[in-house]
Design a protein around this motif. Structure first.
Motif, short mmCIF file in Angstrom:
data_model
loop_
_atom_site.label_atom_id
_atom_site.label_comp_id
_atom_site.label_asym_id
_atom_site.label_seq_id
_atom_site.Cartn_x
_atom_site.Cartn_y
_atom_site.Cartn_z
N GLU A 171 10.78 6.47 -6.72
CA GLU A 171 11.59 5.61 -7.59
C GLU A 171 12.73 6.40 -8.23
OE1 GLU A 171 9.83 3.05 -10.96
OE2 GLU A 171 8.84 2.47 -9.10
N ILE A 172 12.44 7.64 -8.58
CA ILE A 172 13.44 8.40 -9.33
C ILE A 172 14.43 9.11 -8.41
CG2 ILE A 172 12.31 10.65 -9.58
CD1 ILE A 172 13.06 10.42 -12.61
N CYS B 62 -1.09 11.71 -6.02
CA CYS B 62 -1.91 10.59 -6.48
C CYS B 62 -1.28 9.25 -6.09
CB CYS B 62 -2.17 10.68 -7.97
SG CYS B 62 -0.76 10.35 -9.00
N PHE B 63 -0.28 9.27 -5.22
CA PHE B 63 0.29 8.06 -4.61
C PHE B 63 0.78 7.06 -5.65
CE2 PHE B 63 -3.05 9.83 -1.94
CZ PHE B 63 -2.27 10.26 -0.88
N CYS B 64 1.47 7.57 -6.68
CA CYS B 64 1.97 6.66 -7.71
C CYS B 64 3.37 6.17 -7.36
CB CYS B 64 1.99 7.36 -9.06
SG CYS B 64 3.09 8.77 -9.14
N ALA B 65 4.04 6.82 -6.40
CA ALA B 65 5.39 6.42 -5.96
C ALA B 65 6.44 6.59 -7.04
CB ALA B 65 5.40 4.98 -5.44
N GLN B 66 6.13 7.38 -8.06
CA GLN B 66 7.12 7.61 -9.12
C GLN B 66 8.29 8.43 -8.58
OE1 GLN B 66 8.10 6.05 -12.02
NE2 GLN B 66 5.95 6.17 -12.57
N LEU C 143 14.87 5.44 -14.27
CA LEU C 143 13.84 6.25 -14.91
C LEU C 143 14.46 7.38 -15.72
CD1 LEU C 143 11.09 6.57 -12.22
CD2 LEU C 143 10.91 5.49 -14.43
N TYR D 86 0.04 7.94 -15.42
CA TYR D 86 -0.92 8.04 -14.31
C TYR D 86 -2.14 8.83 -14.71
CZ TYR D 86 2.99 5.95 -12.31
OH TYR D 86 3.99 5.04 -12.10
N GLN E 88 4.57 10.88 -16.72
CA GLN E 88 3.45 11.48 -16.00
C GLN E 88 2.13 11.06 -16.62
OE1 GLN E 88 4.96 15.48 -16.52
NE2 GLN E 88 5.10 15.73 -14.32
N GLY F 99 -0.82 -2.73 -4.48
CA GLY F 99 -0.94 -1.73 -3.42
C GLY F 99 -2.24 -0.97 -3.46
N PHE G 144 0.83 -1.20 0.00
CA PHE G 144 0.00 0.00 0.00
C PHE G 144 0.87 1.26 0.00
CE2 PHE G 144 -2.21 3.39 2.25
CZ PHE G 144 -3.33 3.50 1.48
N ARG G 145 0.45 2.23 -0.79
CA ARG G 145 1.21 3.48 -0.86
C ARG G 145 0.38 4.59 -0.22
NH1 ARG G 145 1.19 1.13 -5.86
NH2 ARG G 145 -0.22 2.65 -6.72
N VAL H 149 8.76 14.06 -12.68
CA VAL H 149 7.93 12.87 -12.93
C VAL H 149 6.58 12.94 -12.22
CG1 VAL H 149 9.79 11.28 -13.42
CG2 VAL H 149 9.04 11.60 -11.07
N CYS H 150 6.37 13.92 -11.36
CA CYS H 150 5.11 13.91 -10.60
C CYS H 150 3.94 14.20 -11.54
CB CYS H 150 5.15 14.94 -9.49
SG CYS H 150 3.63 14.88 -8.54
N PRO H 151 3.00 13.26 -11.71
CA PRO H 151 1.89 13.49 -12.63
C PRO H 151 0.93 14.56 -12.13
CG PRO H 151 2.00 11.19 -11.95
CD PRO H 151 2.89 11.96 -11.04
N ARG I 195 6.30 -2.54 -12.48
CA ARG I 195 7.04 -1.96 -11.37
C ARG I 195 7.15 -2.90 -10.17
NH1 ARG I 195 4.26 3.54 -10.25
NH2 ARG I 195 5.98 3.88 -8.83
#
Lengths: 334, 138, 409
Positions: free
Chosen positions: B101-102, B94-98, C293, C59, C56, C144, B51-52, B71-73, C158
């Motif tokens: 990662e980067i 939006c809790f994508c965890a991108q 990335l 998402y 981006q 998740g 869970f994020r 990278v943040c959408p 991922r």
């Protein structure tokens, strides 16, 4: 003097009974919702939820749509409620005779229920909303379909009561509450009675607009149908009417077909037996309502109006006619 | 009249309900008081291992590379040029965890914290949560 | 004086899960004419994409639809991979297939429940929702989240499938094989459900071809079309999938709502089989081609061209076309064609000769996802949306193309 006293007695008994009936109907409605939820593995609302709903709605404003026929729109909920309430004045409760038992009989009960149905339809037509009109039209169509088997059931029962020499007036419900109609007939007659009982049970969902026959209200089709424009006190009145209608039908079925009583067992009209019967009566009504209203409405989807109409006019009417024939054979050949 | 549904429904009466209960059975008179005593409330459904939830941000570790902004959408991260640090608007996240990662120094991590709604807009801005020992996704 | 009257179904209606309006012309209860008016939930996602880079947009594409979100994501990612010439490791392909099929199971279960709800069969609806919880739990364990998983990325996925997860999934497959059949029997043997769904909303095979229906809607009309067979992608090359058509299982394809129900139910079983095969054949190795990335972003910045991604979403085939310009980090243009758009044009045909009571069921029968579908909206600038004719639209398209060519030159 005695006549005036009796009048007063009837008046107070009637008021007390109606107050009790409204409270019980709402409680039974709450129990119905809990049981409905439990059968679907949900928690469901508190048992008092219908009461809370009514209290909340009673404090809210009545909104009359601009295109509505104001007089009929406001009249319909009162008419529906009063005519449904009046039904209980003609239904005997346990060993107690009906309050107005001498002034009316089964036919009146059926037509009081029909009157409240018509009042609902009038309210729908008067609200000037096409969706409400569709709901009202469906209500009338459904009523025309189930009145025929209902009429057969009642006339046959009265005829049997008359022919078998049951005590009391054949059209009075007290006749059937006092002595069991199942004992009065033979083997073939029992099958006939079963057919009539089933017909009446099938009529119940149509009469109260629940279960597979919630076509006039059909939430996912016509958005609660004829009550779509109602709000506030008017909606509260309709909600009470709905609860009362299912309660009334359950009471009607109970009085007609489930006459079991303590008085019959104890063989007397003692005060204790009368009180026990009074309580037992509501238990019986509760069981009947649970099985033939709650279970039915939980177990089935919704029919379309022509399918429901065909079901009543062909199947249920056929079943009731079969019952009538079986009873006729039984009674006439004895 | 007896379909397959009827026995199933009767069976259901005997089984326990499957609804996840609300935190309180009724609306409490004071929401603030009720939330002050979490023990009295029905506990929330536990979240999964991956869970994020709300972002953790270790401000001291951050080098201000601005990759997370790229990278943040949802444009949930803001750069503060004077301090060469970021701040995170959790209400936009939006809790994508991108970004986790980067991030080259791994100063951003996802926590398992899901009860993050708040009336105050400022409470959902993360500026620093300090070093984090465990990564939920590990 | 006319004997017909008009009743709107929607935009906000109990029987509909998303806003769309169907103006029905009724004669009593019978539908004599229908006009479907979408346009209540257009969000301009493609425009938002033009100021975002492909990572981006992953998402963003997820939020086109909540139910088939992975299909849209994968479609977009495949389009980008197509234009940038990226390859995906086999394990990544298998995990993608796994999520696709899990999503299909949960989408079909949701639809089956909603269809029951539309005909007033609430108990079956709640039964369906309870069944769906299990696959949602598995998706949550894997990714998740219960929806909008955020599991795919360029060149792979991922998150990996651990042995414990594989075990939980096998358990889930066993659970569905055991518990789903009673649900199917309850609904498909129910006389009232049968009476409500049989012969309602008929779309013949010929019409399905003419109006380019896709997915379960087309298969229920007897067409053997399934992109998983005709143009296999990801792991479907290793795992053959046969299109499910009602004539194979029930004798004949009538193209009515019950057939659509049956096709979706059979597809749940098929998905369970595919899931099992994916778990059996899950190869070892990396699950993503490139973990860094920054490198991915840099290579996408250089990429130029138009890429296509077409996959079989739970509702039909989903198509994304993406254009990237060399040196420009952001997505240049992006076109989404969701399956509902292809299926919704057959609504007026399905309404023929049916009744008002059937209308919400017919609308729901194609499993509409209105927010997927609404990709364009015309306003006069004062906030008054209207519908443009085909000729007008063509003219506008040409003008726009010329504009863009001019800008590019």
């Amino acid at each position: 003097m005695a006549a005036i006293f009796m009048l007063f007695l009837k008046f107070f008994a009637g008021v007390a009974l109606l107050a009790l009936v409204v409270v019980l109907a709402l409680l039974f409605d709450g129990a119905d919702r809990v049981a409905h939820a439990r059968m679907q593995r949900r928690v469901g609302p508190p048992v008092f939820q219908p009461v809370y709903d009514i209290l909340k709605l009673a404090g809210k404003e009545n909104i009359v749509p601009r295109r509505a026929a104001r007089f009929f729109f406001m009249l319909a909920p009162w008419l529906a409620l009063v005519s449904t309430l009046m039904v209980f004045l003609y239904i005997p409760v346990g060993s107690f005779p009906a309050v107005l038992g001498t002034e009316g009989d089964m036919i009146l009960i059926v037509y009081l229920l029909a009157l409240s149905g018509v009042a609902m339809a009038v309210g729908g037509f008067a609200s000037g909303n096409p969706i409400a009109s569709i709901g009202a039209g469906r209500e009338i169509t459904l009523m025309m379909s189930y009145e025929f088997p209902l009429a057969i059931v009642i006339t046959t029962m009265a005829w049997v009561a008359h022919k078998c020499g049951m005590e009391g007036s054949p059209f009075s419900l007290e006749t059937f509450a006092a002595s069991s109609v199942w004992d009065a007939v033979g083997k073939a007659g029992d099958f006939g009675l079963l057919c009539l009982f089933l017909s009446l049970v099938f009529v119940v969902p149509g009469e109260i607009g629940k279960g597979p026959m919630d076509i006039p209200e059909a939430k996912t089709e016509i958005l609660d149908g004829f009550i779509i424009e109602y709000s506030g006190v008017n909606l509260a009145l309709f909600k009470i009417t709905f609860a009362l209608r299912s309660f009334a039908m359950a009471a009607f079925v109970t009085s007609l077909f489930v006459p079991a009583s303590f008085a019959g067992l104890l063989g007397g009209w003692g005060f204790a037996a009368a009180v026990l019967d009074f309580l037992l009566y509501w238990v019986k009504v509760f069981v009947v309502q649970m099985v033939f209203v709650t279970l039915m409405r939980t177990a089935f989807g919704r029919l379309k109006i022509w399918q429901a109409s065909r079901f009543y006019v062909m199947r249920v009417a056929g079943l009731s006619i079969a019952g009538m024939l079986l009873l006729s054979i039984d009674v006439l050949t004895r | 009249m007896i379909t397959r549904m009827v026995p199933r429904l009767l069976k259901h009466i005997c089984l326990r309900f499957v609804t996840n209960l609300f935190p309180a059975p009724h609306m409490p008179p004071s929401l603030t008081d009720a939330l002050a005593e979490p023990a009295a409330l029905t506990p929330p459904v536990p979240v999964g291992q991956r869970f994020r939830g709300r972002l953790n941000y270790d401000r001291a570790k951050c080098i201000g590379c601005r990759l997370c902004l790229r990278v943040c959408p949802a444009n949930a991260t803001d750069y503060i040029p004077e301090e060469k640090k970021i701040l995170i608007h959790n209400d936009r996240c939006c809790f994508c965890a991108q970004c986790t990662e980067i991030c080259p120094v791994k100063c951003l991590t996802m926590s398992g914290d899901c009860m993050i709604s708040s009336y105050a807009r400022k409470e959902s801005v993360v500026t620093d949560t300090g070093p984090v020992q465990t990564d939920v996704k590990a | 004086m006319s004997t017909t009257y008009k009743v709107p179904i929607g935009p906000v209606h109990v029987g509909l899960k998303e806003p769309v309006t169907a103006w029905l012309e009724l004669d009593g209860e019978r539908i004599v004419g229908a006009r479907v008016r979408p346009g209540a939930i257009h969000r301009g996602i493609e425009f938002m994409a033009r100021e975002r880079n492909p990572i981006q947009v992953i998402y963003l594409s997820e939020r086109i639809c909540g139910i088939c979100s992975f299909s849209h994501v994968l479609c977009f990612i495949r389009a980008i991979e197509d234009l940038a010439g990226m390859t995906v490791p086999v394990r990544g392909q298998y995990i993608r297939t796994l999520v696709l099929e899990l999503e299909r199971v949960h989408s079909h279960l949701l639809w089956a429940g909603v269809a029951c709800y539309t005909i007033g069969f609430d108990s079956a609806f709640h039964l369906g929702m309870q069944l769906r919880e299990r696959v949602m739990d598995i998706l949550e364990l894997l990714t998740g989240n219960r929806v909008n998983y955020g599991v795919a990325t360029f060149g792979g996925v991922r998150w990996d499938v651990t042995p414990e997860l594989a075990k939980a999934m096998r358990e889930m497959i066993r659970y569905y094989r055991r518990e789903f059949t009673p649900f199917r029997d309850i609904v498909m043997d129910d006389p009232i459900a049968h009476a409500r769904m049989r012969g309602v909303g008929v779309l013949t095979g010929e019409e399905a071809v003419r109006y380019s229906a896709t997915g379960p809607t087309a298969r229920a009309s007897g067409l053997r079309i399934d992109l998983r067979k005709s143009s296999p992608y990801e792991a479907y090359g290793d795992i053959p999938v046969e299109p499910i058509v009602p004539q194979d299982h029930f004798g004949a394809a009538r193209g009515d709502v019950l057939d659509r129900f049956a096709v979706r139910v059979m597809e749940v079983y098929q998905s369970l089989d595919v899931l099992e095969k994916v778990l059996d054949g899950l190869p070892e190795g990396p699950y993503a081609a490139e973990a860094n990335l920054n490198k991915v972003l840099a290579s996408l910045k250089k990429a130029e061209g138009t890429g296509w991604g077409i996959i079989e979403a739970p509702r039909g085939d989903d198509t994304h076309v993406v254009h990237l310009k060399g040196g420009d980090e952001n997505v240049y243009w992006w076109k989404v064609r969701a399956p509902t758009y292809a299926n919704a044009v057959s609504w007026p045909l399905m309404f023929r000769g049916n009744e008002l009571a059937d209308a919400p069921l017919i609308i729901n029968s194609i499993d509409p996802c209105i927010s997927c579908m609404e990709r364009m909206m015309v306003t006069d600038g004062r906030g008054d949306p209207r519908v443009v004719t085909r000729a007008e639209l063509l003219e506008r398209c040409r003008r726009k193309t010329f504009d863009m060519m001019g800008r590019r030159a």
